[in-house]
Design an enzyme around this catalytic site. Structure first.
Site, short mmCIF file in Angstrom:
data_model
loop_
_atom_site.label_atom_id
_atom_site.label_comp_id
_atom_site.label_asym_id
_atom_site.label_seq_id
_atom_site.Cartn_x
_atom_site.Cartn_y
_atom_site.Cartn_z
CD GLU A 33 -5.09 -2.45 1.80
OE1 GLU A 33 -5.37 -1.94 0.71
OE2 GLU A 33 -4.60 -1.79 2.75
CD1 TRP A 56 -17.79 13.58 10.78
CD2 TRP A 56 -18.23 11.67 9.70
NE1 TRP A 56 -17.25 12.57 11.51
CE2 TRP A 56 -17.51 11.38 10.87
CE3 TRP A 56 -18.60 10.62 8.86
CZ2 TRP A 56 -17.16 10.07 11.22
CZ3 TRP A 56 -18.26 9.33 9.21
CH2 TRP A 56 -17.55 9.05 10.38
CE LYS A 111 -13.55 12.88 12.05
NZ LYS A 111 -12.16 12.59 11.68
CB THR A 118 -0.89 0.04 1.25
OG1 THR A 118 -0.03 0.14 2.39
CG2 THR A 118 -1.75 -1.20 1.37
P1 ADP Z 1 -3.34 3.62 -1.74
O1 ADP Z 1 -3.74 4.81 -2.60
O2 ADP Z 1 -3.69 3.74 -0.31
O3 ADP Z 1 -2.07 2.99 -2.09
P2 ADP Z 1 -5.06 2.02 -3.24
O4 ADP Z 1 -4.49 2.39 -4.55
O5 ADP Z 1 -5.30 0.65 -2.89
O6 ADP Z 1 -4.18 2.46 -2.14
O7 ADP Z 1 -6.28 2.96 -2.98
C1 ADP Z 1 -7.45 2.56 -2.37
C2 ADP Z 1 -8.29 3.73 -2.03
O8 ADP Z 1 -8.49 4.58 -3.15
C3 ADP Z 1 -9.67 3.36 -1.59
O9 ADP Z 1 -9.69 2.94 -0.25
C4 ADP Z 1 -10.43 4.65 -1.82
O10 ADP Z 1 -10.25 5.56 -0.77
C5 ADP Z 1 -9.76 5.21 -3.04
N1 ADP Z 1 -10.55 4.92 -4.25
C6 ADP Z 1 -10.35 3.95 -5.15
N2 ADP Z 1 -11.27 4.02 -6.13
C7 ADP Z 1 -12.08 5.05 -5.83
C8 ADP Z 1 -13.23 5.64 -6.45
N3 ADP Z 1 -13.73 5.19 -7.59
N4 ADP Z 1 -13.80 6.69 -5.83
C9 ADP Z 1 -13.32 7.18 -4.68
N5 ADP Z 1 -12.24 6.68 -4.05
C10 ADP Z 1 -11.63 5.63 -4.62
#
Ligand code: ADP
Length: 548
Positions: free
Chosen positions: A338, A451, A446, A194
């Site tokens: 994940e 929210w 917040k 991640t």
């Molecule tokens: P990171 O950016 O933490 O490395 P990921 O690429 O796995 O990890 O990103 C996952 C996160 O991206 C999700 O938990 C969510 O917050 C955001 N995300 C993914 N797709 C969308 C979407 N279509 N709309 C809004 N948020 C999104």
């Protein structure tokens, strides 16, 4: 499983043993779609074509060479590369022998890469030559890495502390007839960390089975709706959460696969779509924005392109219309590293399919419904399950065979007592089952004990014709705890005053959600996976407030 109801051993089915291992995808493509193509574009714009028979053969040779180099079951082999046919062959070559491919995101900071490579205990790195300078910084701090194999050559020689050479040299003289698979489908296949926006990066370890099932599900009509007749452009990098499973789904159906390399600007993506007659493409909103602006500026269309899947961050509504105006169907999707990564896909289902387009828009803008094998629910702060009424906002939890249960090297499971994984996202789910992300838990604004959804402010203001990209964040406030401020980049050739946007939002969001300030930036900072970097924005905001 041995615990049957009456204590007797279970009666087993009499079907063949056929472990769900990833080599099956490329083997199927070789045998039944052998002449379908994998098209790679190089950094210099050159196009190279291989077919599935050749990629199978390439991957076999990589397996032979890896074994000869002392790589074995469970060893981690990293890739530091853009999307290319060699990268694809490396994935299959590595996982075919039971080793684990570990995708490194070249856009990460060096310190993060050093941490990740050491944490994963990577033995060998397949790298694009363009990333040789990163390797030069990385390798002295990563003593476990014994060798570099260049998938594409470096522009000029770089001195590294371990042996390095071309892929061609690496595989030369090695056997192309290894017996792949032959291990448990639960064996680890791939590893992706991640991005560590909150704390240290964490390793998500996919199994052959989890990637296999994820790909099978993604092909189906109510998910990505892929077929052998498609030519699929995977703009989403292979280092970004498994390229959303396309490296398996595509050979699984024998579609053509287009891998764009490092050039992801509007002109380059457009050229590939037209030349290669792409029908389906996958990418994050920032890439699509660049493409659409380029099309507008040049007065161009999208040729044979029929469908795009947009995920990774929220899709602005204007994107839906701008693609539709060009005859391209847009599907919004949500997921995370994940989750392998697909979580929801906004493929419409009845009764939404029966609605006129205008009424469908609010549903199309949501992140979508969970495909089979994924289950989800909303809970409050105390873990109480919340209703799917489209209004109640809660923490989104998920479970299924493609969802991680624990991070690599961490003793604790990442799940609650009932087996649910907390996504860190805040969402609603409507009575028709469409999930909508309202925020990441850490980005929620917040204000006065309530929210405010940063995504809803962004989504509303994105409808303003001058807005290219919008990002709302909360800033500390003495009375309300936090208040929203809005950052905007404008579409090319436009100028504006902050008041225009406040006025525009007045009829679209609650009055107390209206941003306290609107700032214009030439560029909104994006992180390593192309998402708005709100951490950086908070710093910029502090600096701007200091200046004001
Ligand atoms: P990171 O950016 O933490 O490395 P990921 O690429 O796995 O990890 O990103 C996952 C996160 O991206 C999700 O938990 C969510 O917050 C955001 N995300 C993914 N797709 C969308 C979407 N279509 N709309 C809004 N948020 C999104």
């Amino acid at each position: 499983m041995t615990n049957t109801q009456n204590g007797a051993p279970p009666m087993l089915g009499l079907m063949q043993e056929w472990p769900l291992t990833l080599d099956k995808f490329i083997e199927h493509a070789k045998r039944w779609h052998g002449k379908r193509e994998i098209i790679s574009r190089r950094a210099d714009g050159r196009i190279e074509r291989r077919n599935y028979m050749q990629v199978y053969d390439d991957a076999m040779h990589i397996s032979g060479a890896l074994l000869a180099a002392g790589i074995g079951t469970g060893d981690r082999v990293a890739t530091l590369a853009m999307n290319s046919v060699e990268h694809l062959a490396a994935w299959y070559g590595i996982s075919g022998i039971g080793a684990v491919y570990h995708t490194l995101n070249p856009r990460l900071f060096l310190d993060q890469l050093v941490y990740i490579v050491n944490h994963a205990d990577d033995r060998l790195i397949f790298a694009d030559g363009m990333f040789a300078p990163i390797l030069a910084g990385l390798l002295p701090r990563c003593p476990g890495v014994r060798r570099i194999v260049y998938l594409t050559p470096p522009a000029e020689p770089v001195i590294l502390p371990v042996p390095s050479g071309s892929l061609e040299d690496f595989v030369a003289g090695h056997d192309g007839t290894y017996a792949w698979g032959m291990f448990d489908e639960h064996s680890a296949a791939g590893l992706c960390y991640t991005s560590g926006t909150t704390g240290l990066p964490k390793g998500v370890l996919y199994s052959h089975r989890s990637n296999f099932l994820h790909a099978l599900i993604s092909i189906s009509p109510d998910v990505l709706n892929l077929s052998s007749a498609d030519t699929i452009l995977a703009i989403v990098p292979m280092f970004h959460a498994n390229a959303w499973g396309l490296a398996y789904a595509t050979p699984g159906i024998g579609a053509n696969l287009v891998l764009p390399g490092p050039r992801l600007d509007g002109a380059s993506v457009h050229e590939l779509i037209i030349k290669e007659k792409v029908t389906f493409a996958a990418g994050v909103p920032t890439v699509w924005l660049a493409l659409l602006d380029y099309l507008d500026a040049q007065g161009l269309d999208l040729g044979t392109l029929k469908r795009v899947i947009i995920g990774g961050s929220a899709m602005p509504e204007t994107m839906l219309h701008r693609f539709r105006d060009r005859g391209v169907e847009v599907t919004h999707a949500w997921g995370m590293t994940e989750m392998s990564p697909m979580g929801t896909v906004c493929a419409l289902t009845p009764p939404v399919t029966d609605m006129p387009f205008e009424e469908q828009i609010p549903y199309r803008m949501k992140q979508g419904r969970p495909p089979f094998t994924i289950d989800m629910r909303l809970v409050d702060e105390d873990g109480k399950v919340l209703p799917h009424d489209g209004q109640t906002v809660g923490h989104l939890q998920v479970r299924g065979p493609g969802v991680t249960k624990a991070y690599l090297g961490e003793a604790d499971h990442a799940l609650d007592a009932e087996g649910w994984f907390d996504t860190g996202d805040i969402a609603t789910i409507c009575p028709y089952g469409y999930m909508q992300i309202t925020d990441r838990a850490k980005d929620v604004i917040k204000s006065g004990g309530e929210w405010i959804s940063s995504l809803e402010i962004e989504s509303a203001v994105s409808m303003h014709p001058k807005v290219a990209l919008a990002a709302a964040i909360g800033v500390p406030h003495p009375k309300w705890a936090e208040r929203p401020v809005l950052f905007l980049t404008l579409r090319p050739g436009h100028e504006a005053e902050p008041e225009e946007f406040i006025e525009f939002l007045t009829t679209r969001i609650a009055k107390w959600w209206l941003p306290d300030a609107v700032y214009f930036l030439d560029e909104i900072p994006v992180g390593a996976t192309g998402k708005v970097d709100k951490k950086k924005l908070r710093v910029i905001c502090g600096e701007m407030a200091g200046v004001a």
